[in-house]
Design a protein around this motif. Structure first.
Motif, mmCIF file in Angstrom:
data_model
loop_
_atom_site.group_PDB
_atom_site.id
_atom_site.type_symbol
_atom_site.label_atom_id
_atom_site.label_comp_id
_atom_site.label_asym_id
_atom_site.label_seq_id
_atom_site.Cartn_x
_atom_site.Cartn_y
_atom_site.Cartn_z
ATOM 1 N N ASN A 108 37.251 59.908 38.113
ATOM 2 C CA ASN A 108 38.040 58.944 38.340
ATOM 3 C C ASN A 108 37.476 57.668 38.752
ATOM 4 N N ASP A 109 36.440 57.824 39.862
ATOM 5 C CA ASP A 109 35.896 56.571 40.312
ATOM 6 C C ASP A 109 35.112 56.020 39.050
ATOM 7 N N LEU A 110 34.668 56.584 38.124
ATOM 8 C CA LEU A 110 33.651 56.155 37.050
ATOM 9 C C LEU A 110 34.693 55.279 36.124
ATOM 10 N N LYS A 111 36.135 55.754 36.067
ATOM 11 C CA LYS A 111 36.939 55.139 35.220
ATOM 12 C C LYS A 111 37.662 53.629 35.770
ATOM 13 N N ARG A 112 37.248 53.295 36.916
ATOM 14 C CA ARG A 112 37.679 52.293 37.859
ATOM 15 C C ARG A 112 37.083 51.192 37.101
ATOM 16 N N GLN A 113 37.885 50.145 36.747
ATOM 17 C CA GLN A 113 37.423 48.794 36.292
ATOM 18 C C GLN A 113 37.512 47.622 37.287
ATOM 19 N N CYS A 114 36.522 47.191 37.673
ATOM 20 C CA CYS A 114 36.703 45.848 38.846
ATOM 21 C C CYS A 114 36.857 44.545 38.267
ATOM 22 N N PHE A 115 37.792 44.022 38.526
ATOM 23 C CA PHE A 115 37.957 42.656 37.956
ATOM 24 C C PHE A 115 38.261 41.627 39.008
ATOM 25 N N GLY A 116 38.783 40.668 38.847
ATOM 26 C CA GLY A 116 39.067 39.629 39.930
ATOM 27 C C GLY A 116 40.537 39.803 40.506
ATOM 28 N N SER A 117 40.496 40.103 41.844
ATOM 29 C CA SER A 117 41.828 40.339 42.451
ATOM 30 C C SER A 117 43.060 39.136 42.467
ATOM 31 N N PRO A 118 44.068 39.878 42.682
ATOM 32 C CA PRO A 118 45.296 38.774 42.648
ATOM 33 C C PRO A 118 45.291 38.152 44.068
ATOM 34 N N GLY A 119 45.102 38.945 45.067
ATOM 35 C CA GLY A 119 45.232 38.395 46.468
ATOM 36 C C GLY A 119 46.497 37.754 46.819
ATOM 37 N N PRO A 120 46.473 36.766 47.883
ATOM 38 C CA PRO A 120 47.523 35.857 47.993
ATOM 39 C C PRO A 120 47.270 34.808 46.949
ATOM 40 N N HIS A 121 48.502 34.282 46.670
ATOM 41 C CA HIS A 121 48.637 33.175 45.650
ATOM 42 C C HIS A 121 47.857 31.658 45.980
ATOM 43 N N ASN A 122 47.434 31.061 45.031
ATOM 44 C CA ASN A 122 46.715 29.808 45.440
ATOM 45 C C ASN A 122 45.425 30.193 46.253
ATOM 46 N N GLN A 123 44.830 31.242 46.059
ATOM 47 C CA GLN A 123 43.672 31.537 46.729
ATOM 48 C C GLN A 123 42.559 32.141 45.460
ATOM 49 N N PRO A 124 41.380 31.638 45.818
ATOM 50 C CA PRO A 124 40.275 32.033 44.693
ATOM 51 C C PRO A 124 40.209 33.574 44.324
ATOM 52 N N ALA A 125 40.301 33.696 43.087
ATOM 53 C CA ALA A 125 40.511 35.046 42.350
ATOM 54 C C ALA A 125 39.135 35.889 42.728
ATOM 55 N N ARG A 126 39.236 36.916 43.551
ATOM 56 C CA ARG A 126 38.096 37.774 44.046
ATOM 57 C C ARG A 126 38.059 38.941 43.270
ATOM 58 N N ASN A 127 38.619 40.223 43.798
ATOM 59 C CA ASN A 127 38.167 41.459 43.375
ATOM 60 C C ASN A 127 39.435 42.316 43.132
ATOM 61 N N ALA A 128 39.472 43.079 42.189
ATOM 62 C CA ALA A 128 40.714 43.826 41.909
ATOM 63 C C ALA A 128 40.135 45.300 41.278
ATOM 64 N N ILE A 129 40.937 46.082 41.096
ATOM 65 C CA ILE A 129 40.720 47.412 40.368
ATOM 66 C C ILE A 129 41.679 47.662 39.188
ATOM 67 N N PHE A 130 41.361 47.815 38.019
ATOM 68 C CA PHE A 130 42.198 48.439 37.019
ATOM 69 C C PHE A 130 41.967 49.803 36.911
ATOM 70 N N THR A 131 42.939 50.639 37.237
ATOM 71 C CA THR A 131 42.613 52.033 37.443
ATOM 72 C C THR A 131 43.166 52.665 36.149
ATOM 73 N N SER A 132 42.664 53.752 35.700
ATOM 74 C CA SER A 132 43.092 54.206 34.618
ATOM 75 C C SER A 132 44.530 55.070 34.729
ATOM 76 N N ASP A 160 46.617 32.282 39.062
ATOM 77 C CA ASP A 160 46.316 31.875 37.622
ATOM 78 C C ASP A 160 45.920 33.315 36.898
ATOM 79 N N LEU A 161 45.174 33.818 37.430
ATOM 80 C CA LEU A 161 44.675 35.342 37.114
ATOM 81 C C LEU A 161 45.764 36.346 36.948
ATOM 82 N N GLU A 162 46.740 36.151 37.694
ATOM 83 C CA GLU A 162 47.738 37.173 37.803
ATOM 84 C C GLU A 162 48.776 36.979 36.420
ATOM 85 N N LYS A 163 48.862 35.588 36.154
ATOM 86 C CA LYS A 163 49.819 35.049 35.266
ATOM 87 C C LYS A 163 49.161 35.805 33.845
#
Length: 457
Positions: free
Chosen positions: A57-81, A152-155
């Motif tokens: 399962n760890d291998l299938k994680r997809q690390c992208f930019g995080s949504p976090g609080p709105h109007n904050q720079p996009a950081r880290n997120a996980i796209f999981t299967s 922006d990323l969340e949209k």
């Protein structure tokens, strides 16, 4: 009645409606918070790589930019299967798209260099020597004003999720991946979004398969209330352009161009492996757009080519600012790696600590100088893959090309759009003129009017 060839293609791409084998897992956008990565002088090129054992399962994680609080720079997120829930109607998806958030809480830890959501202020995250002059501060301020924000990323992700579900009503095997500047760390608030439609990874005949599939998708788009202006562009890599009515974001959808997914995560690693990379690249993209040399459709440089040019410069300084990731971590960027494993490949790469402490201003000036006075356009090929220039040979890819920039995975020329001498000369002239002006003035306004560059929203 469909011609026989269309029936064959349709059966191949759609497949059986029941028990469809999902060759590329679906994913759900879930933000994660990661601990701060402390910088150590020992974390030098190619050393101290963290090697952990990963579960399937760890291998299938997809690390992208995080949504976090709105109007904050996009950081880290996980796209999981996630198991597919089955396609729903366009109406159902449009309703859920406009009202249901896609983000849910998750916790994950990594030893990699992508910043934490709870990192301190932007100013404190840069070494004082990086912003110790007016020009450097101008670069940093413009970066903070223009960098892509979490909302922006969340949209974009919400539209991607809606499209995947709708496309699966006609192509049950389909997966839609967000790629390009939206995820690679170099996006701005005004960036369009790139999507890759994948049915099964492999070689695609763009003149038949890609155009055929994108034509099917275009017909579907005419029935979706949240999509407007779908337009099929029959280029070397065909794309379907459209606009999301809800967010106003412009999208480019390609079919099976999976090299774009691979280079998204290579560039994302470069974006976060050294803190000066993102501000420099964003400002250079803004500079090139202002001077009208950043539009491949008009015979100038694509944003991707510009990014590779900047990375090449930073790699080849006497004291490099960034490493050569494909040479130092070949296992993380293996071009044969299954596409659904690509995002997790570089997850444990540590931040690079460079001996080069040049300021942002000095690096911008050096970049312009390098391409104005040092780089030999007629003799050299830019290679980020090898962190050096390669000799320009007479092979088809480089022969009679004005600018040669190697794509790090498929090794094609990303600058092939520059095919007119007049456009090539204009590009060189902008480098030379901007270098001379900036060297004299040391003020970004003289080559990029800041008042007109900052976002108005």
């Amino acid at each position: 009645m469909l011609p026989r060839v269309d029936i064959v293609l349709l059966n191949f791409f759609i497949g059986p409606l029941m028990n469809v084998p999902r060759l590329i897992p679906t994913y759900q956008w879930t933000p994660v918070e990661q601990p701060d990565v402390s910088f150590s002088p020992n974390n030098v090129k190619g050393s101290n790589r963290k090697r952990d054992n990963h579960s399937q399962n760890d291998l299938k994680r997809q690390c992208f930019g995080s949504p976090g609080p709105h109007n904050q720079p996009a950081r880290n997120a996980i796209f999981t299967s996630q198991p597919a829930t089955g396609p729903g109607s366009s109406r159902e998806m449009c309703n859920s798209y406009s009202s249901v958030p896609t983000c849910s809480s998750a916790v994950s830890k990594t030893g990699g260099c992508v910043p934490s959501l709870r990192e301190g202020s932007h100013q404190s995250s840069f070494h004082p020597s990086s912003v110790n002059d007016k020009l450097s501060q101008q670069i940093l301020n413009l970066f903070h004003a223009c960098e892509q924000q979490n909302d922006d990323l969340e949209k974009k992700e919400q539209c991607r999720a809606a499209l995947q579900r709708d496309i699966q009503t006609i192509l049950p095997r389909a997966q839609v991946f967000l790629a390009g500047s939206s995820l690679n760390g170099f996006g701005s608030r005004s960036s369009d979004a790139d999507l890759c439609l994948v049915i099964e990874e492999g070689t695609v005949n763009h003149r038949t398969d890609a155009v055929y599939v994108l034509s099917l998708v275009r017909k579907l788009f005419y029935t979706l209330s949240y999509i407007e202006r779908p337009q099929l562009i029959r280029a070397k890599v065909p794309i379907l352009k459209f606009r999301d009515r809800v967010s106003g974001v412009e999208f480019d959808l390609n079919f099976n161009n999976t090299v774009g997914i691979r280079n998204t995560f290579l560039l994302r690693t470069y974006a976060y492996v050294e803190k000066r990379v993102r501000p420099i690249i964003l400002v250079i993209k803004k500079w090139a757009s202002h001077h009208r040399i950043n539009d491949a459709s008009r015979g100038t440089l694509s944003s991707y080519t510009l990014v590779l040019m900047v990375l090449h410069y930073l790699q080849t300084l006497p004291e490099p600012v960034i490493p050569c990731l494909q040479m130092d971590y070949p296992e993380c960027f293996n071009p044969k790696m299954d596409i659904h494993l690509v995002p997790s490949g570089p997850s444990n790469i540590l931040a690079f600590v460079s001996k080069n402490q040049s300021s942002l201003g000095d690096l911008l000036l050096g970049f312009l100088k390098y391409y104005a006075t040092v780089f030999k356009w007629d003799k050299h090929v830019i290679s980020v893959r090898e962190a050096k220039t390669l000799p320009k040979t007479s092979c088809r890819e480089w022969r009679d090309k004005f600018i040669c920039v190697e794509e790090p995975f498929d090794r094609t020329n990303t600058a092939r759009a520059v095919h007119e001498k007049v456009k090539f000369e204009a590009i060189k002239a902008e480098f030379t003129e901007s270098y001379q002006v900036l060297q004299l003035r040391k003020d970004l306004n003289f080559i990029l009017p800041l008042k007109n560059t900052r976002p108005k929203r």
